[in-house]
Design a protein around this motif. Structure first.
Motif, PDB file in Angstrom:
ATOM      1  N   THR A 232       0.700  -1.072   0.089  1.00 34.97           N
ATOM      2  CA  THR A 232       0.000   0.029   0.183  1.00 34.97           C
ATOM      3  C   THR A 232       0.828   1.485  -0.081  1.00 34.97           C
ATOM      4  O   THR A 232       0.531   2.202   0.686  1.00 34.97           O
ATOM      5  CB  THR A 232      -0.915   0.275   1.074  1.00 34.97           C
ATOM      6  N   SER A 233       1.923   1.115  -0.739  1.00 32.08           N
ATOM      7  CA  SER A 233       2.877   2.293  -0.799  1.00 32.08           C
ATOM      8  C   SER A 233       2.243   3.570  -1.719  1.00 32.08           C
ATOM      9  O   SER A 233       1.402   3.394  -2.206  1.00 32.08           O
ATOM     10  CB  SER A 233       4.350   1.803  -1.347  1.00 32.08           C
ATOM     11  N   PHE A 267       1.713  -3.595   3.838  1.00 36.28           N
ATOM     12  CA  PHE A 267       3.001  -2.892   4.216  1.00 36.28           C
ATOM     13  C   PHE A 267       3.136  -1.546   3.457  1.00 36.28           C
ATOM     14  O   PHE A 267       2.824  -1.673   2.209  1.00 36.28           O
ATOM     15  CB  PHE A 267       3.978  -3.996   3.977  1.00 36.28           C
ATOM     16  N   SER A 268       3.792  -0.715   3.950  1.00 38.55           N
ATOM     17  CA  SER A 268       4.299   0.542   3.338  1.00 38.55           C
ATOM     18  C   SER A 268       5.502   0.831   4.029  1.00 38.55           C
ATOM     19  O   SER A 268       6.333   0.024   3.805  1.00 38.55           O
ATOM     20  CB  SER A 268       3.120   1.699   3.273  1.00 38.55           C
ATOM     21  N   SER A 269       5.472   1.816   4.805  1.00 39.22           N
ATOM     22  CA  SER A 269       6.853   2.227   5.684  1.00 39.22           C
ATOM     23  C   SER A 269       6.824   1.483   6.813  1.00 39.22           C
ATOM     24  O   SER A 269       7.377   1.320   7.632  1.00 39.22           O
ATOM     25  CB  SER A 269       6.570   3.848   5.709  1.00 39.22           C
ATOM     26  N   ILE A 270       5.485   0.602   7.136  1.00 36.55           N
ATOM     27  CA  ILE A 270       5.489  -0.089   8.208  1.00 36.55           C
ATOM     28  C   ILE A 270       4.564  -1.252   7.949  1.00 36.55           C
ATOM     29  O   ILE A 270       3.883  -1.223   6.813  1.00 36.55           O
ATOM     30  CB  ILE A 270       4.747   0.440   9.321  1.00 36.55           C
ATOM     31  N   ALA A 271       4.552  -2.394   8.397  1.00 35.41           N
ATOM     32  CA  ALA A 271       3.829  -3.744   8.123  1.00 35.41           C
ATOM     33  C   ALA A 271       2.728  -3.760   9.216  1.00 35.41           C
ATOM     34  O   ALA A 271       3.061  -3.629  10.488  1.00 35.41           O
ATOM     35  CB  ALA A 271       4.640  -4.798   7.944  1.00 35.41           C
ATOM     36  N   LYS A 272       1.497  -3.991   8.869  1.00 33.86           N
ATOM     37  CA  LYS A 272       0.513  -4.062   9.668  1.00 33.86           C
ATOM     38  C   LYS A 272      -0.476  -5.137   9.570  1.00 33.86           C
ATOM     39  O   LYS A 272      -0.662  -5.690   8.517  1.00 33.86           O
ATOM     40  CB  LYS A 272      -0.305  -2.673   9.787  1.00 33.86           C
ATOM     41  N   THR A 273      -1.172  -5.827  10.698  1.00 31.56           N
ATOM     42  CA  THR A 273      -2.333  -6.778  10.496  1.00 31.56           C
ATOM     43  C   THR A 273      -3.515  -6.187  11.019  1.00 31.56           C
ATOM     44  O   THR A 273      -3.365  -4.958  11.919  1.00 31.56           O
ATOM     45  CB  THR A 273      -1.861  -7.934  11.094  1.00 31.56           C
ATOM     46  N   ASN A 301       0.304   5.412   0.525  1.00 32.58           N
ATOM     47  CA  ASN A 301       1.125   6.150   1.300  1.00 32.58           C
ATOM     48  C   ASN A 301       2.407   5.548   1.698  1.00 32.58           C
ATOM     49  O   ASN A 301       2.340   4.473   2.186  1.00 32.58           O
ATOM     50  CB  ASN A 301       0.212   6.786   2.374  1.00 32.58           C
ATOM     51  N   GLY A 302       3.617   6.063   1.584  1.00 34.21           N
ATOM     52  CA  GLY A 302       4.744   5.602   2.328  1.00 34.21           C
ATOM     53  C   GLY A 302       5.644   4.854   1.366  1.00 34.21           C
ATOM     54  O   GLY A 302       5.601   4.751   0.227  1.00 34.21           O
ATOM     55  N   GLY A 303       6.686   4.148   1.984  1.00 31.84           N
ATOM     56  CA  GLY A 303       7.812   3.447   1.061  1.00 31.84           C
ATOM     57  C   GLY A 303       7.262   1.948   0.924  1.00 31.84           C
ATOM     58  O   GLY A 303       6.081   1.753   1.381  1.00 31.84           O
ATOM     59  N   THR A 304       8.156   0.945   0.264  1.00 40.38           N
ATOM     60  CA  THR A 304       7.634  -0.294   0.055  1.00 40.38           C
ATOM     61  C   THR A 304       8.912  -1.151   0.971  1.00 40.38           C
ATOM     62  O   THR A 304       9.887  -1.468   0.598  1.00 40.38           O
ATOM     63  CB  THR A 304       8.057  -0.479  -1.346  1.00 40.38           C
ATOM     64  N   TYR A 305       8.283  -1.307   2.255  1.00 42.21           N
ATOM     65  CA  TYR A 305       9.252  -1.975   2.969  1.00 42.21           C
ATOM     66  C   TYR A 305       8.855  -3.524   3.048  1.00 42.21           C
ATOM     67  O   TYR A 305       8.083  -4.034   4.113  1.00 42.21           O
ATOM     68  CB  TYR A 305       8.958  -1.578   4.562  1.00 42.21           C
ATOM     69  N   MET A 306       9.151  -4.295   2.025  1.00 39.48           N
ATOM     70  CA  MET A 306       8.642  -5.620   1.582  1.00 39.48           C
ATOM     71  C   MET A 306       9.234  -6.574   2.537  1.00 39.48           C
ATOM     72  O   MET A 306       8.500  -7.558   3.126  1.00 39.48           O
ATOM     73  CB  MET A 306       9.253  -5.768   0.211  1.00 39.48           C
TER      74      MET A 306
END
Length: 854
Positions: A232-233, A267-273, A301-306
């Motif tokens: 969701t970056s 995930f974007s700049s963080i990973a969430k459930t 929004n944000g980065g791609t913290y895969m």
């Protein structure tokens, strides 16, 4: 139960006392014989009733076995037809079969057992064809003419078999739909029926894909853990990819069944459930709906913290396995991303390969979304990890759905190579069309066995009506309340200091309870006894679900494919082979012949020529014809089989009406909010426009330089999440006390786009154009957050369930930063002192008002 015990219970239930001799009187022999005969008849009645009661479980098994026999006969007929077509013993030259999107059928008549419709006068039933099948396809399936023709020929060749099966089931009163979905999503439906009021091919059930129906998926894949890892970056805003991702992800969730366990990682700049869950959960309808709501709140929004996304997914699976709360079968990870990871530390390759050295039966699927995706990086990731990569272009939602279920081909290939036979069952679901209320379906894989290896050509299914099973086949529950895994609930117990009896939905989206005898998910300190499990539905529904689930999870064996099979799968989804060997994957050793052999098992026979084929179809309106399927004016026929259907359908219609009323009420509330927000903004805009054009900008607001120097008005401020002294979001999530998580998420980045995002393709930089685009996004997000506060990024819903876990996770949120919209840049001009309008070039005085230049 012995006869004397039954007699005793009968006496008590019927208020009959034992006949005794009077102490001082002689009994009359005739009366005594009659009394004894009556008592014997009562005893016999009770004995037979008890025997019947004891056999109701056997009746349920017999009813389910009957349906399994029917689907097996259906499956064998299809397999024989496939072999006959392949070896030339069956004619494949002409296969005239009607499309389900046709305004007429080959042999129509009104059948009372399929619900009354206006086309049959509201008193004779609905128009069907009980002698012929119809074929359902769609341009969105991208099925070749050869594939559609072959399916139509199979339907033609098994016509007599289907008719015989249908007639035999009609005698038992349980003839419903018989259907088959091919590997390409093409459907055979019997009896024949017109699918939709609009028979145009582009509109008539155009989104229907048999492969994404629960009955099809469960037969092809078996029980599984399914984890969606969704990007969701910020770049997902391009081409509105985020909206397409939401719809596709929810469709994939809908294809799972109660035999599966599911989880979603964003995930974007963080990973969430979802609300920080640390475990998977069974794919029951309520939980799937809850996850769908979580997906609806995604925003780009944000980065791609895969790598963080994968680590979070791994922890979901590990915690679930530690608690014995998972499918106990395959684990499938599906990654969807439109960009390359943010920096080398976010390359997930090492994390995956390290995990593969200690975890078996875990399989990875990667979907690259968008025309500018970093294909080389994602292909490299796939080759090194044995994953299957699929590329999807922008605006191809059907292609995205197919790519996200590419794991279907993996498990189907494994079953084909190992010649796996058997049956599975779906949980009750809404059929299309819904005539008799909830249905359950028994399914079996269908193979082309004309050569080695086998090829799974599709899935056959036979419906059973839930209300009929509940009314006539399912026994009443006995003993204590049971759970999904056959545990017994504690009668009374405590959780987080609160007392409960039986099942509860406290902090969890489905009912659950504390269990006895170390059964279920254990090592949970917050639950009395330490163990818990999801509850079965109460009453007969629970008995039925337990029987269906037991059959649905009966088969599972570790799935594993060699490197050459993986190469064949890559070719099947339209990708290139890896070719060069990687650690643990000897791709270079795969000969073309070996790959071709696997390709047959995946894709089956190929078009021997340039086949051109069109289904029989008539295109016209259904209104005023026998095919008019409108039912609004009609009453349910009480003689329709099963007789319980009318009551169920009425209840469903009432529920739909109530839901529609609630939706209208909610929409009205949202409209009020929209006007309450937009009206003041509109007034302010009008005032500013009038002030600027009539009185001058300086008169109203001062010069731009003055506003910048004073700091200006911070119009767009990031919503601040209230936290307690320990930094926990407030209000707390129910049942989630302020404590450290066993798996703490990455620090929450700002909810708004930052000036520079590492490695995220398409994120905003610091150029003037990028800054303006960034602030436009800020404005959109601010308005959305104001209108829909429940979807505010980073905010914790006030009433959301959390896993009944000893160390639930809270969502970390970074301190909110005030974001000010930068003022619009204009040229430095001199202004007139009174009018406030710019000085015209070469003029010493202001035009119109005569004031001197300031």
């Amino acid at each position: 139960m012995e006869l004397p015990q039954k007699m005793s219970k009968c006496r008590q239930g019927l208020n009959i006392r034992p006949i005794r001799r009077a102490p001082h009187h002689r009994s009359r022999p005739r009366s005594m014989r009659l009394a004894r005969l009556a008592l014997a008849l009562v005893a016999l009645t009770c004995f037979l009733a008890g025997t019947a009661s004891a056999q109701t479980q056997a009746d349920l098994s017999a009813a389910l076995d009957h349906k399994q026999d029917a689907v097996n006969e259906f499956k064998l007929s299809l397999e024989a037809a496939a072999t006959g077509i392949s070896d030339g013993t069956l004619d494949n030259s002409t296969c005239d079969v009607y499309s389900s999107c046709s305004a007429e059928l080959e042999d129509p008549f009104c059948h009372f057992n399929y619900g009354n419709s206006r086309g049959c006068g509201c008193d004779k039933g609905r128009t069907i064809d009980s002698k012929n099948s119809v074929i359902k396809t769609s341009p969105k399936l991208l099925a070749s003419d050869y594939s559609v023709k072959r399916t139509a020929c199979e339907a033609k060749h098994i016509r007599s078999n289907l008719t015989d099966m249908y007639n035999s089931m009609i005698e038992k009163g349980d003839a419903k739909w018989l259907f088959y979905g091919s590997k390409d999503g093409v459907l055979i439906n019997f009896p024949g029926i017109v699918w939709d009021e609009n028979v145009d091919d582009d509109q008539c059930g155009a989104d229907y894909d048999a492969r994404i129906r629960p009955w099809h998926m469960t037969a092809a894949t078996g029980p599984k853990n399914l984890i969606l890892i969704l990007d969701t970056s910020g770049s997902m805003a391009s081409y509105d990819r985020i909206s397409m991702l939401k719809r596709a992800a929810k469709a994939v969730l809908d294809a799972t069944t109660f035999a599966d366990f599911v989880g979603v990682v964003e995930f974007s700049s963080i990973a969430k459930t979802y609300v920080g869950l640390t475990t998977l959960a069974r794919a029951m309808p309520d939980f799937k709906a809850t996850l769908s709501g979580f997906i609806d709140e995604f925003y780009a929004n944000g980065g791609t913290y895969m790598a963080d996304g994968f680590e979070r997914a791994f922890k979901l699976v590990d915690d679930s396995k530690a608690k014995n709360y998972e499918a106990g079968c395959h684990t499938t990870y599906v990654l969807v991303t439109d960009g390359e990871w943010s920096g080398t530390d976010q390359d997930p390759t090492t994390a995956i390969t390290t995990r593969q050295s200690t975890h078996t039966d875990e399989h990875f699927f990667v979907v690259g979304l968008g025309d500018g995706v970093s294909e080389s990086a994602l292909r490299s990731l796939s080759c090194k990890t044995g994953a299957i990569y699929t590329q999807v272009v922008d605006n191809d939602e059907s292609g995205l759905k197919r790519a996200m279920i590419s794991f279907y081909k993996y498990y189907a290939l494994f079953k084909s190579l190992n010649k796996v036979e058997g049956y599975s069952w779906s949980e009750p679901y809404a059929s299309i069309p819904s005539i008799w209320g909830p249905m359950t379906t028994v399914v079996a894989p269908v193979y082309d066995k004309s050569r080695e290896p086998w090829h799974m050509m599709g899935v056959a299914g036979v419906d059973a009506t839930v209300c009929d099973l509940l009314a006539n086949k399912v026994p009443a529950p006995t003993g204590s309340t049971k759970t999904q895994r056959g545990c017994s609930c504690r009668e009374t117990w405590t959780y987080n200091g609160n007392s409960y009896a039986g099942c509860t939905t406290a902090d969890w989206p489905v009912p659950w309870c504390a269990t006895t005898a170390s059964c279920g998910s254990c090592a949970t300190n917050s639950v009395e006894g330490g163990c818990w499990d999801d509850c079965e539905p109460e009453g007969k529904e629970g008995v039925l679900q337990e029987a269906l689930l037991s059959r649905a999870t009966a088969w599972c064996e570790p799935a594993s494919l060699d490197a050459c099979a993986l190469e064949a799968l890559r070719l099947s989804v339209g990708e290139q082979k890896c070719g060069t060997s990687e650690t643990n994957f000897a791709y270079a050793s795969c000969s073309d012949a070996k790959i071709a052999n696997y390709s047959w098992a995946i894709d089956g026979p190929t078009d021997p020529a340039s086949t051109s084929f069109t289904l029989k179809s008539t295109k016209s309106t259904l209104l005023g014809t026998a095919y008019d399927m409108n039912v609004d004016e009609c009453k349910c026929d009480e003689t329709m089989q099963p007789t319980c259907a009318c009551v169920v359908v009425k209840e469903m219609m009432e529920e739909e009406e109530d839901a529609e009323k609630r939706k209208k009420k909610d929409d009205g509330g949202e409209t009020t909010i929209v006007f309450a927000i937009l009206l003041p903004l509109l007034l302010i805009s009008c005032c500013w426009y009038l002030c600027k054009n009539c009185f001058g900008t300086r008169c109203c607001f001062g010069t731009l330089d003055q506003r910048q120097g004073q700091g200006g008005v911070q119009m767009y401020m990031q919503p601040t999440i209230m936290v307690d002294p320990q930094g926990n979001p407030y209000p707390y999530q129910p049942g989630m006390p302020p404590q450290a998580s066993a798996y703490p998420p990455s620090p929450q980045a700002s909810a708004y786009p930052q000036p520079i995002m590492r490695g995220d393709r398409g994120t905003m930089g610091t150029s003037p154009v990028a800054a303006m685009a960034q602030q436009h996004q800020v404005l959109q997000q601010t308005v959305q957050q104001t209108m829909y506060p429940a979807a505010t990024p980073g905010a914790v819903p006030a009433q959301v369930p959390a896993s009944p876990s000893p160390a639930p996770t809270t969502m970390a949120t970074a301190p909110a930063a005030n974001v000010m919209s930068p003022p619009k840049q204009v040229q430095n001009k001199k202004f007139c002192g009174k009018c406030g309008v710019p000085q015209k070039a070469g003029n010493k005085f202001c035009g119109g008002c005569g004031a001197s230049v300031s």
